[in-house]
Scaffold this motif. Structure first.
Motif, PDB file in Angstrom:
ATOM      1  N   ARG A 205      -3.685  19.910  14.751  1.00  0.00           N
ATOM      2  CA  ARG A 205      -2.324  19.413  14.935  1.00  0.00           C
ATOM      3  C   ARG A 205      -1.826  18.733  13.667  1.00  0.00           C
ATOM      4  NH1 ARG A 205      -2.304  15.749  20.151  1.00  0.00           N
ATOM      5  NH2 ARG A 205      -0.098  15.665  19.557  1.00  0.00           N
ATOM      6  N   PRO A 206      -0.499  18.781  13.432  1.00  0.00           N
ATOM      7  CA  PRO A 206       0.065  18.058  12.276  1.00  0.00           C
ATOM      8  C   PRO A 206      -0.229  16.567  12.378  1.00  0.00           C
ATOM      9  CG  PRO A 206       1.657  19.591  13.200  1.00  0.00           C
ATOM     10  CD  PRO A 206       0.512  19.533  14.173  1.00  0.00           C
ATOM     11  N   LYS A 207      -0.398  15.915  11.254  1.00  0.00           N
ATOM     12  CA  LYS A 207      -0.662  14.485  11.214  1.00  0.00           C
ATOM     13  C   LYS A 207       0.624  13.706  10.961  1.00  0.00           C
ATOM     14  CE  LYS A 207      -5.449  14.793   9.567  1.00  0.00           C
ATOM     15  NZ  LYS A 207      -6.394  14.393   8.484  1.00  0.00           N
ATOM     16  N   GLN A 208       0.681  12.509  11.496  1.00  0.00           N
ATOM     17  CA  GLN A 208       1.839  11.639  11.298  1.00  0.00           C
ATOM     18  C   GLN A 208       1.622  10.774  10.060  1.00  0.00           C
ATOM     19  OE1 GLN A 208       2.603   8.598  14.284  1.00  0.00           O
ATOM     20  NE2 GLN A 208       4.810   8.821  14.029  1.00  0.00           N
ATOM     21  N   PHE A 209       2.562  10.861   9.133  1.00  0.00           N
ATOM     22  CA  PHE A 209       2.506  10.068   7.911  1.00  0.00           C
ATOM     23  C   PHE A 209       3.620   9.028   7.928  1.00  0.00           C
ATOM     24  CE2 PHE A 209       0.080  13.725   6.723  1.00  0.00           C
ATOM     25  CZ  PHE A 209      -0.790  13.304   5.728  1.00  0.00           C
TER      26      PHE A 209
ATOM     27  N   LEU B 171       0.829  -1.201   0.000  1.00  0.00           N
ATOM     28  CA  LEU B 171       0.000   0.000   0.000  1.00  0.00           C
ATOM     29  C   LEU B 171       0.869   1.259   0.000  1.00  0.00           C
ATOM     30  CD1 LEU B 171      -2.954   0.907   0.056  1.00  0.00           C
ATOM     31  CD2 LEU B 171      -2.815   0.950   2.550  1.00  0.00           C
ATOM     32  N   LEU B 172       1.917   1.284   0.816  1.00  0.00           N
ATOM     33  CA  LEU B 172       2.817   2.432   0.855  1.00  0.00           C
ATOM     34  C   LEU B 172       3.599   2.565  -0.450  1.00  0.00           C
ATOM     35  CD1 LEU B 172       4.169   2.165   4.516  1.00  0.00           C
ATOM     36  CD2 LEU B 172       2.554   3.846   3.614  1.00  0.00           C
ATOM     37  N   LYS B 173       3.882   1.438  -1.087  1.00  0.00           N
ATOM     38  CA  LYS B 173       4.586   1.459  -2.360  1.00  0.00           C
ATOM     39  C   LYS B 173       3.726   2.073  -3.456  1.00  0.00           C
ATOM     40  CE  LYS B 173       7.909   0.287  -5.264  1.00  0.00           C
ATOM     41  NZ  LYS B 173       9.197   1.012  -5.285  1.00  0.00           N
TER      42      LYS B 173
ATOM     43  N   ALA C 250       3.083   8.150   0.915  1.00  0.00           N
ATOM     44  CA  ALA C 250       2.944   8.362   2.353  1.00  0.00           C
ATOM     45  C   ALA C 250       1.478   8.405   2.771  1.00  0.00           C
ATOM     46  CB  ALA C 250       3.648   9.661   2.757  1.00  0.00           C
ATOM     47  N   LEU C 251       1.161   7.700   3.869  1.00  0.00           N
ATOM     48  CA  LEU C 251      -0.210   7.629   4.375  1.00  0.00           C
ATOM     49  C   LEU C 251      -0.205   7.700   5.896  1.00  0.00           C
ATOM     50  CD1 LEU C 251      -1.528   4.643   2.208  1.00  0.00           C
ATOM     51  CD2 LEU C 251      -2.173   7.047   1.923  1.00  0.00           C
ATOM     52  N   THR C 252      -1.326   8.121   6.465  1.00  0.00           N
ATOM     53  CA  THR C 252      -1.477   8.080   7.915  1.00  0.00           C
ATOM     54  C   THR C 252      -1.894   6.672   8.329  1.00  0.00           C
ATOM     55  OG1 THR C 252      -3.822   8.674   7.849  1.00  0.00           O
ATOM     56  CG2 THR C 252      -2.229  10.490   7.940  1.00  0.00           C
ATOM     57  N   ALA C 253      -1.742   6.372   9.623  1.00  0.00           N
ATOM     58  CA  ALA C 253      -2.163   5.059  10.124  1.00  0.00           C
ATOM     59  C   ALA C 253      -3.660   4.876   9.922  1.00  0.00           C
ATOM     60  CB  ALA C 253      -1.797   4.925  11.599  1.00  0.00           C
ATOM     61  N   ALA C 254      -4.432   5.954  10.096  1.00  0.00           N
ATOM     62  CA  ALA C 254      -5.884   5.871   9.932  1.00  0.00           C
ATOM     63  C   ALA C 254      -6.249   5.544   8.483  1.00  0.00           C
ATOM     64  CB  ALA C 254      -6.537   7.180  10.364  1.00  0.00           C
TER      65      ALA C 254
END
Length: 206
Positions: A56-60, A9-11, A15-19
């Protein structure tokens, strides 16, 4: 090849969030975070924070070079050595002749499969199918500007970095098999550091 649904999926999506990953894979957010933590500890995934608007900034999360390496680069070390040896012993002209022969073979091979198709979208779909079969993880989308052909992986990346004539030859093959009435522009390039190779395809207006 050490890949699973997360790495794939990341490939293919970047970049994606955990959600976002949890939603795509149909699992809980906590389950996604635990798996991403595991891959982070293994050095296959890294994270960064980015502001996407208010709040807030999101984690990717994205693949690291080690994560990308889980997707094979066909016989990369041997190929690079052969290219270097040919360039040193026979010269640049001989290497270019090999690339030219490879390009011509690609034109003939792809044309054989695309020639029965007259509709542009059908031809692009077939081209994506062929490229996926060859390991490029290709897909296409249609929008108001035409089509976007995306290759999420390059199985000859090491060779292409050593000699970008291979990339030029591939683009020439695409232009040949899709026809003179179509424009093709490379928008993203893995060799240049982009996550993917992407080509904008559109009919040339009369």
């Amino acid at each position: 090849m050490k890949t699973n649904r997360f790495l794939m999926l990341l490939k293919t999506r970047g970049a994606l969030t955990a959600a976002s990953i949890a939603k795509e894979l149909g699992i809980t957010n906590e389950g996604a975070r635990l798996q991403l933590l595991k891959f982070t500890e293994e050095g296959l995934v890294s994270s960064f924070n980015e502001s996407t608007g208010v709040g807030r900034p999101k984690q990717f999360f994205k693949l690291t070079p080690e994560g990308n390496a889980q997707f094979p680069d066909t016989h990369s070390e041997l190929t690079v050595k052969l290219i270097a040896g040919m360039r040193d012993v026979l010269g640049e002209a001989a290497l270019q002749k090999v690339i030219d022969v490879t390009e011509q073979a690609g034109k003939e091979r792809y044309f054989q499969e695309l020639s029965p198709l007259s509709d542009l979208e059908e031809r692009i779909a077939k081209l994506a199918e062929i490229r996926t079969r060859e390991g490029y993880m290709a897909e296409y989308t249609k929008d108001e500007s035409g089509y976007l052909l995306v290759e999420n992986h390059c199985p000859i990346c090491a060779a292409a970095k050593t000699c970008q004539g291979f990339c030029t030859a591939e683009l020439n093959v695409f232009k040949f098999v899709l026809g003179e009435s179509v424009s093709i522009d490379r928008m993203d390039h893995i060799v240049s550091g982009d996550r993917r190779c992407a080509y904008r395809i559109a009919k040339i207006q009369d």
